[in-house]
Enzyme design. Structure first.
Site, PDB file in Angstrom:
ATOM      1  N   MET A 125       0.845  -1.191   0.000  1.00  0.00           N
ATOM      2  CA  MET A 125       0.000   0.000   0.000  1.00  0.00           C
ATOM      3  C   MET A 125       0.886   1.250   0.000  1.00  0.00           C
ATOM      4  SD  MET A 125      -2.786  -0.966   2.898  1.00  0.00           S
ATOM      5  CE  MET A 125      -2.070  -2.280   3.836  1.00  0.00           C
ATOM      6  N   GLU A 127       3.550   4.173  -0.308  1.00  0.00           N
ATOM      7  CA  GLU A 127       4.350   4.738  -1.411  1.00  0.00           C
ATOM      8  C   GLU A 127       5.225   5.849  -0.838  1.00  0.00           C
ATOM      9  OE1 GLU A 127       1.668   6.055  -4.459  1.00  0.00           O
ATOM     10  OE2 GLU A 127       0.815   4.036  -4.707  1.00  0.00           O
ATOM     11  N   ALA A 130       2.763   8.388   0.157  1.00  0.00           N
ATOM     12  CA  ALA A 130       1.465   7.945   0.680  1.00  0.00           C
ATOM     13  C   ALA A 130       1.693   6.859   1.723  1.00  0.00           C
ATOM     14  CB  ALA A 130       0.582   7.414  -0.444  1.00  0.00           C
ATOM     15  N   GLU A 243      -5.350  -7.308  11.081  1.00  0.00           N
ATOM     16  CA  GLU A 243      -3.947  -6.869  11.073  1.00  0.00           C
ATOM     17  C   GLU A 243      -3.596  -6.196  12.411  1.00  0.00           C
ATOM     18  OE1 GLU A 243      -2.713  -4.790   7.574  1.00  0.00           O
ATOM     19  OE2 GLU A 243      -0.991  -3.866   8.546  1.00  0.00           O
ATOM     20  N   ARG A 244      -4.494  -5.346  12.889  1.00  0.00           N
ATOM     21  CA  ARG A 244      -4.224  -4.655  14.165  1.00  0.00           C
ATOM     22  C   ARG A 244      -4.214  -5.633  15.325  1.00  0.00           C
ATOM     23  NH1 ARG A 244      -8.190  -0.189  11.860  1.00  0.00           N
ATOM     24  NH2 ARG A 244      -6.653   0.658  10.438  1.00  0.00           N
ATOM     25  N   GLN A 281      13.757  -1.901  46.464  1.00  0.00           N
ATOM     26  CA  GLN A 281      12.348  -1.572  46.278  1.00  0.00           C
ATOM     27  C   GLN A 281      12.073  -0.871  44.943  1.00  0.00           C
ATOM     28  OE1 GLN A 281      10.233   1.488  48.587  1.00  0.00           O
ATOM     29  NE2 GLN A 281       9.028  -0.173  49.466  1.00  0.00           N
ATOM     30  N   LEU A 339      16.891  -0.839  33.815  1.00  0.00           N
ATOM     31  CA  LEU A 339      17.114  -1.717  34.976  1.00  0.00           C
ATOM     32  C   LEU A 339      18.339  -2.602  34.794  1.00  0.00           C
ATOM     33  CD1 LEU A 339      13.480  -2.971  35.800  1.00  0.00           C
ATOM     34  CD2 LEU A 339      14.770  -1.187  36.964  1.00  0.00           C
ATOM     35  N   THR A 367       0.113   3.973  11.950  1.00  0.00           N
ATOM     36  CA  THR A 367       0.850   4.499  13.106  1.00  0.00           C
ATOM     37  C   THR A 367      -0.095   4.630  14.303  1.00  0.00           C
ATOM     38  OG1 THR A 367       0.367   6.818  12.669  1.00  0.00           O
ATOM     39  CG2 THR A 367       2.306   5.894  11.564  1.00  0.00           C
TER      40      THR A 367
END
Ligand SMILES: Cc1cc2nc3c(=O)[nH]c(=O)nc-3n(C[C@H](O)[C@H](O)[C@H](O)COP(=O)(O)OP(=O)(O)OC[C@H]3O[C@@H](n4cnc5c(N)ncnc54)[C@H](O)[C@@H]3O)c2cc1C
Length: 381
Positions: A125, A127, A130, A243-244, A281, A339, A367
């Protein structure tokens, strides 16, 4: 709480796939990352072993299994740190276009190869101008007596080098309404006028071959049209829900793996005062908070998987899940890195790879800003 009812068969399948990954995928991961591609033979091995397109009906050489088998494949690849092998993109995002909208002839021609891994698919899709805005698509398709002629270029296409079949979106230049102008086609590699560009070097998903595709007077037979002419936008919207969901399932599994890994490492590391990290902690609170976020995301996503399997329409919820889970994965990998310090920074470490791979997920498949746009629109805001 068990939202998804995994049967004995599902669990045996998961166990078998984990072993398959350990033997046939993970040992090759570093080479595939270095080469920027998972070789076609590895796809064929996955297909032969029965782990591609498990849902495809038996008539087309699939197993006709339910969506939970797809979920298992997504989760286990991510948990093993092999997100770059995008089997789920092929099996659960692209091949469904062919199965849902291809003619009987197209399905007979291509689905068995998609299951066996002889055929690797891509969907194009995006481009150069796009991305989020599909109405800006410039690739054109013109019909004549013999079929269609495709011109234009696509970029950032996953499986772009490996693909021997691509689902392409293009617009009819004679139709002004950008929504009504869009159609979808399957284009086979080797079709005159279809060429592949360079593999794009990415900071993450390094074993995933992402590339540009070019079409110059590329002639496509009439039967390669998917669905009805001009229905491309509608078909894309319909398939974007799954897809999502695929993204959300993968992101949650990835985040769970990162926290498990971080807790394991933290147990064996000492802080500046010589205390085990897990006795400090600030560290334990961080690990608790990370785990809480993931458990909440897991509950939501499992519920969506169940609803999706019941055929419910959940545009808002799947869009929320995509942005929320991928943001969660991103933030959790960054926090885990703080961490674990230098241990996580090692370029070859599980955490570094998870951070690189996970980072991309907020961008592709729409996005996260676009997910919120969709939610706002469907919520009537
Ligand atoms: C690894 C990878 C693999 C990919 N694979 C594929 C593939 O297989 N097939 C395919 O077709 N595409 C693929 N893509 C492309 C991907 O779908 C696009 O990158 C994505 O849709 C965003 O488009 P863009 O990058 O052009 O960003 P743009 O659309 O230019 O957006 C740029 C920024 O502006 C924001 N923005 C844009 N519009 C709005 C708005 N209306 N409101 C608020 N914010 C907005 C975006 O959220 C983003 O932050 C892939 C991308 C990546 C990174």
């Amino acid at each position: 709480m068990n939202i998804l009812n995994y049967s004995e068969d599902h669990m045996a399948f998961r166990q078998g796939f984990k072993q398959y990954i350990e033997t046939h995928v993970s040992p090759h991961g570093p080479t595939w990352e270095a080469n920027g591609i998972v070789p076609p033979d590895a796809w064929k091995r996955m297909g032969e072993a029965g782990y591609l397109c498990t849902w495809v009906p038996e008539q087309y050489h699939g197993k006709g299994l339910d969506f939970l088998y797809s979920v298992i494949v997504m989760e286990e690849l991510v948990k093993a740190g092999q997100s770059g092998f995008m089997a789920s993109l092929h099996s659960d995002i692209i091949v469904p276009y062919i199965a849902s909208y291809g003619s009987d002839a197209i399905k007979e021609k291509y689905l068995p190869g998609c299951v066996s891994g002889e055929i690797i698919t891509a969907v194009a899709m995006t481009e150069p101008n796009a991305g989020s805005d599909l109405t800006a698509m410039a690739a054109t398709v013109v019909e004549d007596d013999n079929g269609y002629i495709l011109n234009g270029s696509k970029t950032f296409i996953s499986n772009g080098i490996n693909c021997n079949l691509a689902v392409i979106a293009a617009r009819d230049p004679k139709i002004d309404d950008p929504y009504a102008a869009l159609s979808l086609f399957v284009v086979a590699d080797g079709t005159p006028g279809f060429t592949k560009g360079n593999k794009l070097a990415k900071m993450g998903l390094r074993s995933q071959d992402t590339a540009e595709l070019f079409f110059s007077d590329c002639r496509i037979p009439k039967e390669n049209l998917l669905g009805q002419k001009g229905n491309g936008f509608m078909m894309l919207m319909e398939k974007l829900q799954q897809e999502r969901l695929v993204c959300a399932v993968s992101a949650v599994a990835g985040a769970e793996a990162v926290v498990e890994h971080t807790i394991d490492q933290a147990r064996s590391m000492k802080n500046a005062m010589g205390k085990p990290l897990t006795k400090a902690q600030d560290v334990t609170f961080a690990l608790v908070e990370m785990t809480t976020r993931i458990k909440m995301a897991r509950t939501f996503v499992d519920m969506l998987v169940a609803d999706h399997m019941d055929g419910k329409n959940m545009v808002i919820e799947t869009s929320m899940a995509k942005y929320h889970t991928t943001d969660t994965l991103k933030e959790i990998t960054y926090r885990a890195m703080d961490l674990l310090g230098e241990f996580g920074l090692d370029d070859t470490s599980f955490l570094a790879r998870s951070m690189r791979d996970g980072r991309i997920m907020t961008i592709f498949a729409g996005t996260n800003e676009i997910m919120k746009e969709i939610c706002a629109k469907f919520m009537g805001l």
